[in-house]
Structures are given as C-alpha cells and as structure tokens.
Design an enzyme around this catalytic site. Structure first.
Site, PDB file in Angstrom:
ATOM      1  N   ARG A  67       0.833  -1.214   0.000  1.00 48.45           N
ATOM      2  CA  ARG A  67       0.000   0.000   0.000  1.00 48.45           C
ATOM      3  C   ARG A  67       0.865   1.261   0.000  1.00 48.45           C
ATOM      4  O   ARG A  67       0.388   2.330  -0.379  1.00 48.45           O
ATOM      5  CB  ARG A  67      -1.001  -0.044   1.153  1.00 48.45           C
ATOM      6  CG  ARG A  67      -2.065  -1.119   0.935  1.00 48.45           C
ATOM      7  CD  ARG A  67      -3.032  -1.207   2.092  1.00 48.45           C
ATOM      8  NE  ARG A  67      -2.427  -1.631   3.322  1.00 48.45           N
ATOM      9  CZ  ARG A  67      -2.264  -2.892   3.711  1.00 48.45           C
ATOM     10  NH1 ARG A  67      -2.678  -3.874   2.940  1.00 48.45           N
ATOM     11  NH2 ARG A  67      -1.685  -3.180   4.853  1.00 48.45           N
ATOM     12  N   GLU A 104       5.698 -10.650  16.144  1.00 47.10           N
ATOM     13  CA  GLU A 104       5.244 -11.239  17.408  1.00 47.10           C
ATOM     14  C   GLU A 104       5.698 -12.704  17.486  1.00 47.10           C
ATOM     15  O   GLU A 104       6.212 -13.167  18.486  1.00 47.10           O
ATOM     16  CB  GLU A 104       3.725 -11.123  17.488  1.00 47.10           C
ATOM     17  CG  GLU A 104       3.177 -11.335  18.869  1.00 47.10           C
ATOM     18  CD  GLU A 104       1.671 -11.172  18.890  1.00 47.10           C
ATOM     19  OE1 GLU A 104       1.098 -10.750  17.866  1.00 47.10           O
ATOM     20  OE2 GLU A 104       1.076 -11.490  19.927  1.00 47.10           O
TER      21      GLU A 104
HETATM   22  P1  AMP Z   1       4.425  -2.697  11.733  1.00 44.44           P
HETATM   23  O1  AMP Z   1       5.741  -3.235  11.253  1.00 44.44           O
HETATM   24  O2  AMP Z   1       3.853  -3.454  12.897  1.00 44.44           O
HETATM   25  O3  AMP Z   1       4.486  -1.204  12.010  1.00 44.44           O
HETATM   26  O4  AMP Z   1       3.370  -2.929  10.580  1.00 44.44           O
HETATM   27  C1  AMP Z   1       3.356  -2.112   9.495  1.00 44.44           C
HETATM   28  C2  AMP Z   1       2.864  -2.796   8.240  1.00 44.44           C
HETATM   29  O5  AMP Z   1       1.796  -3.711   8.484  1.00 44.44           O
HETATM   30  C3  AMP Z   1       2.333  -1.751   7.309  1.00 44.44           C
HETATM   31  O6  AMP Z   1       2.886  -2.017   6.020  1.00 44.44           O
HETATM   32  C4  AMP Z   1       0.833  -1.909   7.326  1.00 44.44           C
HETATM   33  O7  AMP Z   1       0.344  -1.879   6.018  1.00 44.44           O
HETATM   34  C5  AMP Z   1       0.555  -3.243   7.968  1.00 44.44           C
HETATM   35  N1  AMP Z   1      -0.382  -3.159   9.132  1.00 44.44           N
HETATM   36  C6  AMP Z   1      -0.064  -3.412  10.420  1.00 44.44           C
HETATM   37  N2  AMP Z   1      -1.142  -3.326  11.225  1.00 44.44           N
HETATM   38  C7  AMP Z   1      -2.171  -2.985  10.419  1.00 44.44           C
HETATM   39  C8  AMP Z   1      -3.566  -2.723  10.654  1.00 44.44           C
HETATM   40  N3  AMP Z   1      -4.125  -2.822  11.886  1.00 44.44           N
HETATM   41  N4  AMP Z   1      -4.343  -2.398   9.594  1.00 44.44           N
HETATM   42  C9  AMP Z   1      -3.794  -2.303   8.360  1.00 44.44           C
HETATM   43  N5  AMP Z   1      -2.512  -2.554   8.078  1.00 44.44           N
HETATM   44  C10 AMP Z   1      -1.695  -2.890   9.077  1.00 44.44           C
END
Ligand code: AMP
Length: 179
Positions: A67, A104
C-alpha cells in the site's frame, strides 16, 4: 475530474473501513481500499501526505510494499521526486540488500535494490500504516545503508497505542490520521 480533496482528517476517517479480526483474530484492520476508490478521498489523502514536505527538496520517496506503492507514487509525483519500492524478499529483480525484523512470532524481511539510492539523496519513507514500527525501522536501516539522507517518514495512519514511533527515535515521523 474530481475536485481537489478536502484537507480534513476527519473526512478521511469516514472513508476508511475497519475490518475486525483480519488477517487474524484480535486484529482490527484499517482498510484503505474504501478511501482509494473515492476520488475526493484519494486526492485528499495524497494532498495531506505530501503537504508537510512541499519545498523540502525530497529527491526520492521510498514506498513500502504494497500500500506504500499506491500512496507513494502520487506523493512522489506531487513533490517532484522519484519513487523507489521496498519489497518483500525475492520480488526485486536486480541485486538487493535485505533487512530482517522481529514479528510477534518469527521474523519478516524487506529488500531494496542496492543501486536504488545515490549517496546523499534526500529520502522520504512512506507507508499506509505505522503499527509496531518494525517494518519502518527496517526501512530506515536500508535507506541509511545505501547512503540516503532520511528527511522523514510519512504515514496515512498511525496506531498510537502500539507506540511504533518509539522504535524510530530521532526520526521525523508525520502521520495524517491517528487512532
Ligand atoms: P508494523 O511493522 O507493525 O508497524 O506494521 C506495518 C505494516 O503492516 C504496514 O505495512 C501496514 O500496512 C501493515 N499493518 C499493520 N497493522 C495494520 C492494521 N491494523 N491495519 C492495516 N494494516 C496494518
């Protein structure tokens, strides 16, 4: 043609769909497809993502799969910058460097072409959601390994309660919407 977007975060929030228990139980997924399909919503999202960096001399927007591609391309164009993708392992055709990060359960990794950034280029990293910050931190590492000068990270949505920002100490982090 659509009117220029409404510069109003609350308007954008009305266009984002919340999907409970996706992709697994307990996760509330912020689905931006409902925003992207709305011309005024899409334009407004790009306007608000790009506006803080107008005149900042950004050379390259680095978007994170997938995205971050949809949003990062138009933001790069708006800023007069180039665009470069960060992808999941094995997707990029030319020689790449990889950064792994903890999830996780288990690990994940992202890659960038090793010639994607010229030393000293001013870079804006862009993604749709800042959640735990693991992906963004790995992206910062890749940009720095290639000699990029990181100006900031931009997100459409920041999930404040997951404290992803804490994984990016010293970086400028700009998010359009907060939950
Ligand atoms: P993080 O590494 O945990 O910050 O996750 C970031 C990536 O996961 C991004 O590329 C987001 O598109 C996706 N992502 C994580 N959590 C969500 C959520 N609750 N809703 C949509 N996309 C998420």
């Amino acid at each position: 043609m659509a009117q220029r977007g409404t510069p109003d975060p609350e308007f954008l929030k009305t266009r984002i769909r919340h999907v409970p228990d996706f992709p697994k139980p307990g996760i509330l997924f912020y689905d931006i497809t409902t925003l992207l399909r709305d011309p005024a919503g899409f334009t407004s999202a790009i306007d608000q993502l790009a506006q803080p960096f107008a005149g900042a001399g950004i050379d390259l927007v680095v978007g994170i799969e997938s995205r971050g591609f949809i949003l990062g391309g138009p933001v790069a164009d708006r800023l007069g910058a180039g665009f470069c993708p960060i992808r999941k392992p094995g997707k990029l055709p030319a020689k790449s460097i990889r950064e792994s990060f903890a999830l996780e359960y288990g690990t994940d990794a992202i890659e960038i072409h090793e010639d994607a950034i010229s030393a000293g280029q001013r870079v804006l990293i862009l993604d749709d959601v800042l959640a735990t910050g693991g992906t963004a931190r790995a992206a910062v590492s890749l940009v720095r390994q290639l000699g990029g000068q990181l100006h900031a990270l931009a997100f459409l949505i920041e999930l404040d309660f997951l404290k992803g920002r804490d994984k990016l100490p010293g970086e400028r982090v700009v998010s359009v919407l907060h939950y």
